[in-house]
Design an enzyme around this catalytic site. Structure first.
Site, short mmCIF file in Angstrom:
data_model
loop_
_atom_site.label_atom_id
_atom_site.label_comp_id
_atom_site.label_asym_id
_atom_site.label_seq_id
_atom_site.Cartn_x
_atom_site.Cartn_y
_atom_site.Cartn_z
N CYS A 223 58.27 -59.14 29.41
CA CYS A 223 58.63 -58.95 30.81
C CYS A 223 59.47 -60.13 31.31
O CYS A 223 59.02 -61.27 31.27
CB CYS A 223 57.37 -58.79 31.66
SG CYS A 223 57.72 -58.72 33.43
N CYS B 150 57.71 -62.11 34.05
CA CYS B 150 56.64 -62.95 33.52
C CYS B 150 57.22 -64.18 32.82
O CYS B 150 56.67 -65.29 32.93
CB CYS B 150 55.76 -62.15 32.57
SG CYS B 150 54.74 -60.90 33.39
N ASP C 31 68.25 -61.94 43.44
CA ASP C 31 68.61 -60.94 42.44
C ASP C 31 69.88 -61.37 41.73
O ASP C 31 70.83 -61.81 42.37
CB ASP C 31 68.80 -59.57 43.11
CG ASP C 31 68.82 -58.43 42.12
OD1 ASP C 31 69.69 -58.43 41.23
OD2 ASP C 31 67.97 -57.53 42.23
N HIS D 197 50.93 -59.46 36.42
CA HIS D 197 51.79 -58.40 35.89
C HIS D 197 51.18 -57.04 36.23
O HIS D 197 50.11 -56.68 35.72
CB HIS D 197 51.98 -58.52 34.37
CG HIS D 197 52.90 -57.45 33.86
ND1 HIS D 197 54.26 -57.62 33.82
CD2 HIS D 197 52.64 -56.20 33.43
CE1 HIS D 197 54.80 -56.50 33.37
NE2 HIS D 197 53.84 -55.63 33.13
N GLY E 240 64.91 -45.75 39.67
CA GLY E 240 65.75 -46.95 39.66
C GLY E 240 65.04 -48.25 39.32
O GLY E 240 65.65 -49.31 39.38
N HIS F 161 57.84 -54.36 36.22
CA HIS F 161 56.91 -55.31 36.84
C HIS F 161 57.16 -55.11 38.33
O HIS F 161 58.30 -55.27 38.79
CB HIS F 161 57.25 -56.74 36.41
CG HIS F 161 56.32 -57.80 36.93
ND1 HIS F 161 55.78 -58.74 36.10
CD2 HIS F 161 55.85 -58.07 38.16
CE1 HIS F 161 55.02 -59.58 36.81
NE2 HIS F 161 55.05 -59.18 38.08
N HIS G 50 57.96 -55.16 42.06
CA HIS G 50 58.70 -56.10 42.89
C HIS G 50 59.25 -55.38 44.11
O HIS G 50 59.47 -54.18 44.09
CB HIS G 50 59.82 -56.81 42.11
CG HIS G 50 60.79 -55.89 41.45
ND1 HIS G 50 60.50 -55.16 40.32
CD2 HIS G 50 62.08 -55.60 41.75
CE1 HIS G 50 61.55 -54.46 39.96
NE2 HIS G 50 62.54 -54.70 40.82
N HIS H 118 62.33 -55.46 46.91
CA HIS H 118 63.66 -55.95 47.22
C HIS H 118 63.77 -56.22 48.72
O HIS H 118 63.35 -55.40 49.53
CB HIS H 118 64.73 -54.90 46.87
CG HIS H 118 64.78 -54.53 45.44
ND1 HIS H 118 65.76 -55.01 44.58
CD2 HIS H 118 64.02 -53.71 44.69
CE1 HIS H 118 65.58 -54.50 43.39
NE2 HIS H 118 64.52 -53.70 43.42
#
Length: 102
Positions: free
Chosen positions: A4, A7, A30, A46, A89, A94, A96, A98
């Site tokens: 990952c 990670c 990003d 994770h 998408g 993992h 997250h 945006h």
């Protein structure tokens, strides 16, 4: 999780500058931004996707972090986005969130 990318960033195996960090999550810019400001808020634990969240308080802590990040970065108008699964998408498996702002 050894493969990952998030990670590996957290472990320091991939260099990255944190925009924010607390006991539960961290945030990075990003590398392929879709807005003038595009920040990823990532839990330290994770968790593959939103479908695997067992403790919803983690999501609340991530949104509390978003509020702090936005204040720190002078972001007042923004949208948040969580992609769940590759067909929606999600590129890194993992969880997250945006933060996208112009």
């Amino acid at each position: 999780m050894t493969n990952c990318v998030f990670c590996k960033i957290l472990a320091g195996d991939i260099p990255s500058k944190f925009v924010y960090e607390d006991d539960y999550c961290f945030a990075i810019n990003d590398i392929n931004p879709k807005a003038k400001k595009h920040i990823l808020v990532i839990p330290k634990e994770h968790i593959e996707s939103l479908n695997e969240v067992e403790d919803s308080s983690l999501i609340a802590k991530m949104f509390e972090a978003i509020k702090k990040i936005n204040k720190q970065e002078n972001i007042t108008h923004f949208r948040t986005q969580i992609n769940t699964g590759s067909l929606a998408g999600q590129e890194v498996m993992h969880l997250h969130i945006h933060i996208l702002a112009n």
